[in-house]
Design an enzyme around this catalytic site. Structure first.
Site, PDB file in Angstrom:
ATOM      1  N   GLU A 248       3.311  -3.925  -4.287  1.00 44.95           N
ATOM      2  CA  GLU A 248       2.111  -4.671  -4.653  1.00 44.95           C
ATOM      3  C   GLU A 248       1.842  -4.563  -6.145  1.00 44.95           C
ATOM      4  OE1 GLU A 248       2.325  -2.507  -2.144  1.00 44.95           O
ATOM      5  OE2 GLU A 248       2.375  -3.924  -0.478  1.00 44.95           O
TER       6      GLU A 248
ATOM      7  N   HIS B  50      -5.348  -2.401   8.493  1.00 48.11           N
ATOM      8  CA  HIS B  50      -5.213  -3.866   8.548  1.00 48.11           C
ATOM      9  C   HIS B  50      -6.570  -4.522   8.805  1.00 48.11           C
ATOM     10  CE1 HIS B  50      -1.338  -2.120   9.738  1.00 48.11           C
ATOM     11  NE2 HIS B  50      -0.775  -3.158   9.171  1.00 48.11           N
TER      12      HIS B  50
END
Lengths: 410, 337
Positions: free
Chosen positions: B60, B129
């Protein structure tokens, strides 16, 4: 005219896509038994080629050959086969349980059973693994109760994580299994820290970090190698290269380096590649690395070359990005079948006994599942308390969380 | 006009932008051939080629850092972080780099990037998540933060974001991808095709960043919400029969203070709703602003309804999610105070 033509961006692509014929012709596989076994105090500079080869023990005929063979007894190998078969049966039942709505999510190991099952047997009690979500063999091979794993998967009233964690993100300090994170790569450098602590305290225990091919792209992977290299930490750094990171083929994370093992070379860390579908090879290499760590010789980086036969998770459909028949074409075969064949060649196993064991193991798994289901599944029966949401954020619950718990009615 | 899910609307925004401006590039984990785990980029690689829509390594910080470099060159990267929960390795690049490139170079360099991330819970995603990290971005000077609540807004706002000269965090409530979820998880899923805001123009249009939208006119109490909570608040208003005015903030930074102040001044009561945790959440900022600007019009303390101050649990998801019952109780509390 300028002497330079215009630039173009290189974006790696896998050799084949859905509809194409599977093609592993670029995967160079040395014959079993041909890769030398160096002394454990070898100068890493002299074994750089091991980062580009594949250590293999079992040959096509099912014989164990070469310098990495001969370390496991009949009994140990039969146990290893049993662990892999159990993990496979466990996976099959849990994938089905997810389809039946008994849990929200599951991740199976199909094709990769040898890696974690064999590795665990190279460690000692007290050593610590920092696993990813696809190393449940570490628990199975350490005789962690299947019922406990299922309780966690079903998030039921007996879930050791009290419903807080996603299915398969187990934890067991007692079994040398660090709590799994849902985020990637974070555990790799933590394993190095645990190993450094063991050295600081003049302990005898070693650590093992785990990561997938795709996640080696994360910064934490590189941090782990720097720390392991600098402090010569007693750690085994395991990269499970199963070829696919969800839909992304391993070439995207690997880039131009040839292999993942080769990442260790720039850090002066001995780097080995091993046939991840060969129980004997995995165990032999893990044992070599564990001994290096325990003799204070420092870290070892191991790349397990294997193949993710199943979907990434129950939320994934691999037919959208790779040929359906690719797993059948995988040149390193099936870890269970290869060990089975070897045991038959050794004269300690047979087709009949295998079929019988398969049935017995499946029965054992089904019994465990019945027991776990008696404590509830995700949407039915016993479940963790709402109170459990608020417990365990801190050692002592601060007043603001207590107020919120009361507001929630608990 | 076409009927679109929020996934299709987001995809259409990128498609339209890539078609109009060849400097727009799209990349992230699994976004190339496969089209993203939520399928938001499906078909874009086939249409625009693999140097304009491609798979990134699982890094990321690499995704955001390279996007910053591309923006410095003159491209307009619109990148995807697979789940907002995965953005933390990129947080340094986002907060200390992207957010300050313009300021520290006095405009010599700029950073027109969009970072898309699915946010929020409701899919049994557990603690990694399900997070709603918007306040971690609104606290950073130099970033803009957008949270759409429906397909129409998602497309118009994403096109605006891609065309904006500054870095933008675009949070897509994943539970809204396929329908206007109002918190009633026990009921069948309602698709966007049955909702008026699922009607989306196929071509180019924009929605200004920083403008809120009143989703329900009311006179009794003002509800400030964004993302999934807009639909939950609407359900709570219907179920309690309280004549709430529900404001969909759409953009948290810049914030449409005028619409908020105008409404609270009229109703004299305010409930702030978000799915993220309470302490130091964006709701705290909203409450402070309401207090500063509407103090003499307030008839009751401002009430916050949020996720609890704990990690997002897996099994107890619906005990954590601030659903219509909890929002309804807050409405009653605000009315009875």
């Amino acid at each position: 005219m300028d002497e330079f033509s215009r630039l173009s961006l290189h974006v790696p692509e896998p050799a084949v896509r859905p509809g194409d014929e599977p093609d592993f012709s670029t995967v160079r596989i040395p014959k079993a038994g041909t890769v030398p076994r160096p002394e454990i105090d070898v100068d890493p500079e002299t074994i750089r080629d091991l980062a580009f080869s594949i250590i293999r023990v079992l040959n096509r005929e099912g014989e164990a050959v070469g310098p990495w063979a001969g370390h496991l007894s009949d009994e140990e190998l039969l146990t290893g086969l049993r662990h892999m078969m159990m993990l496979r049966a466990f996976d099959a039942r849990m994938v089905m349980a997810q389809r039946q709505g008994k849990t929200s999510f599951y991740m199976q190991h199909l094709g990769e059973e040898a890696v974690s099952c064999a590795f665990r047997k190279a460690l000692r009690k007290g050593d610590m693994n920092f696993p990813t979500y696809r190393q449940a063999g570490l628990l199975i091979a350490d005789d962690y109760p299947m019922v406990e794993m299922m309780n966690q998967i079903f998030s039921n009233e007996s879930d050791p994580c009290h419903g807080r964690q996603l299915p398969v993100l187990y934890t067991s300090k007692e079994h040398g299994f660090f709590t799994i994170s849902g985020n990637l790569a974070t555990q790799f450098v933590q394993a190095v820290g645990w190993a450094m602590a063991s050295a600081i305290k003049r302990d005898t225990r070693v650590a093992a970090g785990w990561i997938g091919d795709g996640s080696t792209a994360e910064s934490d992977f590189h941090s782990a190698l720097v720390f392991a290299s600098t402090y010569k930490a007693p750690v085994i750094l395991n990269i499970v290269n199963n070829q696919w990171a969800i839909s992304t083929f391993q070439g995207i994370a690997r880039g131009g380096s040839g292999t993942f093992a080769a990442r260790g070379l720039g850090f002066g860390i001995p780097a080995l590649r091993v046939d991840g579908n060969d129980y004997l090879a995995v165990h032999a290499v893990a044992r070599w690395a564990a001994e290096r760590a325990r003799r204070n010789l420092g870290p070892t980086l191991i790349e397990y070359v294997t193949y993710r036969v199943g979907a990434h998770s129950t939320s994934d459909d691999p037919s959208a990005y790779r040929p359906k028949t690719e797993s059948e074409a995988w040149p390193l075969g099936d870890p269970v079948l290869r060990l089975k064949k070897h045991l038959i060649v050794r004269g300690v196993w047979s087709e009949e006994r295998h079929a019988q064991a398969e049935a017995e193991i499946m029965d054992e798994v089904i019994q465990a599942q019945k027991q776990a289901e008696s404590h509830g599944t995700l949407h039915a029966g016993g479940r963790p308390s709402v109170r459990d949401i608020f417990e365990g954020v801190y050692a002592l619950m601060p007043p603001h969380i207590r107020r919120q718990r009361q507001k929630a009615g608990y | 006009m076409a009927r679109m899910t929020m996934i299709e609307a987001v995809r259409s925004a990128m498609d339209v932008s890539m078609g109009r401006d060849e400097d727009v590039v799209v990349f992230g984990e699994d976004v190339g051939y496969f089209g993203g785990v939520f399928r938001c980029t499906q078909g874009l690689q086939a249409k625009y080629g693999k140097t304009r829509c491609f798979d990134a390594p699982i890094s990321e910080s690499g995704i955001v850092g390279s996007a910053i470099g591309m923006a410095a060159y003159g491209l307009k990267p619109c990148v995807e972080i697979q789940f907002a929960d995965y953005m933390y390795p990129a947080y340094d690049q986002l907060t200390q780099e992207a957010a300050r490139i313009r300021y520290r170079s006095n405009g010599d360099f700029t950073c027109p990037i969009v970072v898309r991330m699915p946010t929020g819970g409701g899919i049994f995603g557990g603690q990694t998540h399900s997070q709603s990290p918007e306040a971690l971005f609104t606290h950073v000077c130099g970033l803009k933060v957008i949270v759409p609540s429906n397909p129409y807004d998602a497309k118009g706002l994403l096109i605006s974001a891609i065309e904006d000269p500054d870095p933008i965090i675009f949070l897509e409530p994943k539970r809204l991808y396929n329908g206007p979820f109002d918190g009633h998880h026990e009921r069948p899923v309602i698709p966007w095709s049955k909702h008026e805001l699922g009607e989306v123009p196929e071509g180019h249009y924009t929605i200004p960043i920083g403008k809120a939208e009143i989703r329900r006119k009311g006179s009794a109490v003002t509800v400030l919400a964004y993302g999934t909570m807009v639909h939950v608040a609407l359900a709570a208003a219907e179920e309690t029969g309280i004549d709430a005015e529900v404001i969909d903030l759409r953009s948290l930074l810049p914030l449409d203070l005028e619409t908020i102040v105008d409404s609270v001044t009229r109703t004299g009561r305010c409930v702030v709703v978000h799915e993220a945790t309470l302490t130091s959440g964006f709701g705290g900022e909203l409450v402070a602003l309401v207090q500063e600007h509407c103090f003499y019009h307030l008839e009751a303390p401002v009430v916050r309804v949020t996720g609890w101050d704990t990690p997002y649990p897996h099994a107890q998801e619906w005990d954590y999610f601030p659903g219509p019952a909890r929002v309804g109780r807050a409405l009653v509390e605000a009315m009875e105070a």
